[in-house]
Design a protein around this motif. Structure first.
Motif, PDB file in Angstrom:
ATOM      1  N   UNK A   1       0.880  -1.159   0.000  1.00 28.39           N
ATOM      2  CA  UNK A   1       0.000   0.000   0.000  1.00 28.39           C
ATOM      3  C   UNK A   1       0.924   1.216   0.000  1.00 28.39           C
ATOM      4  N   UNK A   2       0.901   1.951  -1.135  1.00 34.53           N
ATOM      5  CA  UNK A   2       1.826   3.074  -1.320  1.00 34.53           C
ATOM      6  C   UNK A   2       3.258   2.595  -1.059  1.00 34.53           C
ATOM      7  N   UNK A   3       3.968   3.240  -0.138  1.00 34.49           N
ATOM      8  CA  UNK A   3       5.350   2.811   0.107  1.00 34.49           C
ATOM      9  C   UNK A   3       5.452   1.855   1.286  1.00 34.49           C
ATOM     10  N   UNK A   4       4.308   1.331   1.696  1.00 33.84           N
ATOM     11  CA  UNK A   4       4.284   0.355   2.791  1.00 33.84           C
ATOM     12  C   UNK A   4       4.307  -1.056   2.205  1.00 33.84           C
ATOM     13  N   UNK A   5       5.255  -1.864   2.670  1.00 34.70           N
ATOM     14  CA  UNK A   5       5.367  -3.230   2.141  1.00 34.70           C
ATOM     15  C   UNK A   5       5.299  -4.222   3.293  1.00 34.70           C
ATOM     16  N   UNK A   6       4.625  -5.312   3.022  1.00 35.93           N
ATOM     17  CA  UNK A   6       4.560  -6.381   4.032  1.00 35.93           C
ATOM     18  C   UNK A   6       4.952  -7.686   3.374  1.00 35.93           C
ATOM     19  N   UNK A   7       5.942  -8.334   3.950  1.00 37.73           N
ATOM     20  CA  UNK A   7       6.352  -9.651   3.454  1.00 37.73           C
ATOM     21  C   UNK A   7       5.746 -10.708   4.378  1.00 37.73           C
ATOM     22  N   UNK A   8       4.811 -11.486   3.810  1.00 34.48           N
ATOM     23  CA  UNK A   8       4.074 -12.441   4.650  1.00 34.48           C
ATOM     24  C   UNK A   8       4.901 -13.659   5.014  1.00 34.48           C
ATOM     25  N   UNK A   9       5.963 -13.906   4.232  1.00 35.88           N
ATOM     26  CA  UNK A   9       6.779 -15.085   4.522  1.00 35.88           C
ATOM     27  C   UNK A   9       7.788 -14.793   5.629  1.00 35.88           C
ATOM     28  N   UNK A  10       8.507 -13.705   5.464  1.00 35.48           N
ATOM     29  CA  UNK A  10       9.493 -13.383   6.499  1.00 35.48           C
ATOM     30  C   UNK A  10       8.858 -12.587   7.631  1.00 35.48           C
ATOM     31  N   UNK A  11       7.557 -12.263   7.465  1.00 33.27           N
ATOM     32  CA  UNK A  11       6.795 -11.506   8.451  1.00 33.27           C
ATOM     33  C   UNK A  11       7.510 -10.204   8.826  1.00 33.27           C
ATOM     34  N   UNK A  12       7.921  -9.476   7.801  1.00 33.04           N
ATOM     35  CA  UNK A  12       8.555  -8.179   8.035  1.00 33.04           C
ATOM     36  C   UNK A  12       7.770  -7.086   7.339  1.00 33.04           C
ATOM     37  N   UNK A  13       7.876  -5.881   7.892  1.00 34.43           N
ATOM     38  CA  UNK A  13       7.178  -4.736   7.340  1.00 34.43           C
ATOM     39  C   UNK A  13       8.200  -3.628   7.119  1.00 34.43           C
ATOM     40  N   UNK A  14       8.088  -2.965   5.974  1.00 37.69           N
ATOM     41  CA  UNK A  14       8.982  -1.842   5.689  1.00 37.69           C
ATOM     42  C   UNK A  14       8.152  -0.711   5.155  1.00 37.69           C
ATOM     43  N   UNK A  15       8.540   0.482   5.512  1.00 38.90           N
ATOM     44  CA  UNK A  15       7.917   1.619   4.862  1.00 38.90           C
ATOM     45  C   UNK A  15       9.027   2.515   4.336  1.00 38.90           C
ATOM     46  N   UNK A  16       8.900   2.890   3.085  1.00 39.64           N
ATOM     47  CA  UNK A  16       9.923   3.681   2.399  1.00 39.64           C
ATOM     48  C   UNK A  16      11.292   3.058   2.621  1.00 39.64           C
ATOM     49  N   UNK A  17      11.299   1.721   2.613  1.00 37.09           N
ATOM     50  CA  UNK A  17      12.551   1.010   2.746  1.00 37.09           C
ATOM     51  C   UNK A  17      13.018   0.798   4.173  1.00 37.09           C
TER      52      UNK A  17
END
Lengths: 473, 224
Positions: free
Chosen positions: B131-147
């Motif tokens: 969502x926009x610059x928000x990323x969620x990796x469901x496998x590694x269960x990590x979240x990043x925003x703008x990197x």
């Protein structure tokens, strides 16, 4: 046959007494009949034995000195009057001696026995005079065609037995009569007491809940019935009272938001122009109506839980994940409101129940703590095993607590302590917890909390103590 | 979206149809179970709103019949019965969501949108959400925003995941409570608001643009 019997005849007590009187009469009749049969039979056997003895004496005389000896013997025996009746008859049927006028007209039975009626000679005036008296005798041939007839007057005995029989019948009749009379008395007494209870029941049905059945303190079953009946009425009155209270409380709790909502809408209608304030009024009305719906939903939930429908879905589970989840849900809330939150839980316990309901109970307990504990206080959620093995989920806060006298009352529906009337809420939170505790057979214990913080206190400790889970074999 | 409303109460039906058209959807109405079933089988809809108690076949029977004929149109059950048991029965019959009367229009719309979304792309297993610059990796269960990596508690992760899966739509507090926490009752205090504000402080506060919006009187929306 529809004629109505007197009212006491229709009572159970009368019928029972009548039945017992009848049984008693029957049994006493049987006993008396047995006594009669035994005594009358014994008298008869004794008579026969006496006759046989006398006959043996006569036969002995015949063996010793022939028919003349017998004749002499009979003359001797009858001269001064005798208890026995004698006749000596020769082969031609002529009477040789004896104290009877002739052989009585009676059929001779087996063994020569005969029962007959005779007229006693007026000379024997010393005994009760009668024209005809009953007697029993035996006619036996003693040899050479001679026959001897020996009898005994049994009229006195016979009449005694007759009197006895009449007495027995009279006694039986008396027993029945007394039985009926006592039935009437007992049933009247009994039905008077039942009537008293019935009258109370009718009065209560008519709306007067204050009446109570009379007690006589005897502790008999009617007294016990009265006691139970009264206890039932007490419970009924309490429930009615509580229902009225609930009604009043609902009215009280619903009237203010309803009135508020109504006034706001009225204002919104009257105020001309200002769209924004009208919008605000409507939004607030929406909030009010949501609050009202919340109250209704809570009432509905409690009723459904109390109805026990959920018991079918009970399962046995470890409550620790539930407690942990709930702690995790509320921790930020507590911190947000300036409370410190602590949680103590450990796995390995089991309880039996409905997970969703147990969670809901915890949520309500925590809601309560958050609502009533002043900022700066502490709230603790704890799962532990009591020393008796029961599993307990408790919430302890440092709020004002609940005075001991009010602790039972607050779990009743709509009871809110006066001090908290101005707080938002349905006043149903703890009632819901109580209903959930009840359906789980758990006890809901309220006690003082850990103590006060910043002059508040003494705090409240509310605990759900679950019953031991029976191990399935 | 096209929604078939099977509801015998004229006022409730009118309320739903009005809300649907206001939200730009096309609502069709059937006021009894028989018509409803016929319409549901003869036409294509994006979602069904089915009242539980109906003249003719009742709501659960309709849904069961549709599911038996391999029709998996998302269905939302409306009911005056609010017990968890009733809910479970409704979902067992093949319903996808359950809403107790009375309900707010916003709640119904939010749920319908979540349902149709689920029916769409949700079936394929995604490994990443954006969502926009928000990323969620469901496998590694990590979240990043703008990197930049963002640390989230497990529950916060699930909360954000649900919001991201429903990005662009309103999700209500009740939906969050049901789907993220699996609680089917309403706590009196604003527990959800507190959790949202915690999440917001992690994903929004350090950045310029807010992604997590509060929708007044309805709930929340994650949107760029």
């Amino acid at each position: 046959m529809t004629r109505r019997l007197p009212s006491f005849v229709r009572t159970t007590a009368f019928r029972l007494t009548l039945l017992s009187a009848a049984l008693f009469a029957l049994s006493s009749f049987l006993i008396l009949a047995f006594v009669y049969a035994a005594s009358a039979g014994a008298a008869l056997r004794r008579t026969d034995a006496v006759i046989n003895d006398e006959l043996a004496a006569v036969e002995r005389r015949y063996d010793e000195s022939g028919i003349d000896g017998v004749n002499r013997y009979i003359l001797q025996r009858t001269v001064g009057g005798s208890d026995f009746l004698y006749l000596l008859i020769n082969p031609n049927g002529r009477l040789l001696s004896g104290n009877l006028n002739g052989i009585p007209e009676a059929s001779v039975g087996e063994g020569g026995w005969l029962d007959f009626v005779y007229g006693r000679a007026p000379a024997d005036g010393d005994v009760e005079d009668r024209d005809s008296r009953r007697a029993r005798a035996r006619l036996v041939e003693i040899g050479d065609g001679y026959s001897v007839f020996i009898g005994i007057d049994i009229d006195d005995e016979d009449r005694l037995i007759g009197r006895m029989l009449r007495a027995i019948l009279a006694a039986s009749a008396l027993v029945i009569a007394l039985g009926i009379a006592s039935g009437v008395v007992v049933s009247r007494r009994f039905s008077r007491r039942l009537d008293a209870i019935n009258t109370v029941a009718r009065t209560v049905k008519g709306g007067d809940l204050t009446r109570r059945a009379p007690r006589n303190g005897s502790g008999d079953e009617l007294d016990e019935l009265s006691a139970n009946f009264n206890a039932m009425l007490d419970r009924l009155e309490e429930l009615m009272h509580r229902m009225r209270n609930v009604g009043d409380s609902i009215a009280h709790d619903l009237r203010s938001p309803l009135t508020r909502m109504r006034n706001r809408m009225e204002d919104a209608l009257r105020e001309d122009g200002d769209r924004r304030s009208r919008q605000a009024a409507l939004e607030q009305a929406l909030v009010d109506s949501d609050e009202l719906l919340g109250v209704f939903n809570a009432i509905l939930s409690i009723s459904r839980i109390e109805a026990g429908e959920r018991k079918d879905s009970f399962e046995t589970f470890d409550p620790s994940p539930l407690v942990a989840d709930m702690g995790e849900l509320y921790e930020p809330v507590c911190e947000d409101t300036g409370h410190s939150f602590g949680m103590q839980t450990e796995p390995g316990f089991t309880i039996r129940g409905d997970k969703s309901l147990v969670s809901q109970a915890m949520a309500n307990m925590l809601d309560n703590a958050v609502k009533y504990t002043p900022p700066g206080g502490a709230i603790q959620l704890r799962l532990r095993q009591c020393s008796d093995g029961r599993v307990e989920i408790s919430v302890t806060d440092t709020g004002p607590g609940i005075p001991e006298a009010d602790r039972v009352r607050v779990t009743q529906r709509f009871v809110r302590l006066e001090e908290s009337r101005n707080q938002p809420g349905s006043g149903l939170g703890l009632s819901l917890v109580k209903a959930i505790a009840d359906i789980h057979g758990a006890s809901l214990d309220l006690a003082e909390g850990a103590g006060g913080v910043d002059g508040h206190g003494p705090g409240l400790r509310i605990a759900l103590v679950f019953p031991l889970v029976e191990e399935k074999a | 979206m096209r929604v078939l409303v099977i509801e015998d109460d004229a006022e409730v039906a009118a309320y739903i149809l009005k809300s649907l058209s206001e939200a730009g959807h096309i609502g069709t109405h059937a006021d009894n179970g028989k018509d409803g079933l016929v319409m549901a089988t003869s036409d294509d809809y994006d979602a069904l709103v089915v009242d539980r108690m109906l003249p003719g076949p009742d709501g659960l029977t309709i849904i069961r019949t549709l599911r038996a004929s391999d029709d998996h149109t998302p269905a939302l059950i409306l009911s005056a019965l609010g017990d968890v048991d009733d809910r479970v029965k409704g979902l067992k019959a093949g319903g996808d969501d359950y809403l107790v009367k009375p309900f707010a229009a916003a709640e119904l719309m939010a749920r319908l949108e979540a349902l149709t979304r689920r029916g769409g792309g949700g079936a394929t297993a995604e490994t990443e959400l954006h969502v926009a610059d928000l990323e969620m990796d469901l496998l590694s269960r990590t979240v990043r925003r703008a990197g930049q990596p963002i640390e989230l508690q497990p529950r916060e992760f699930r909360l954000l995941e649900y919001l991201m899966r429903n990005a662009g739509s309103v999700v209500t507090r009740t939906m969050l409570l049901e789907n993220v926490w699996d609680y089917h009752f309403d706590p009196q205090t604003n527990v959800i608001d507190v959790h949202i504000s915690r999440l917001r402080s992690k994903i929004d506060k350090p950045f310029d643009d807010a992604l997590l919006h509060t929708v007044r009187g309805a709930g929340y929306r994650l949107q760029a």
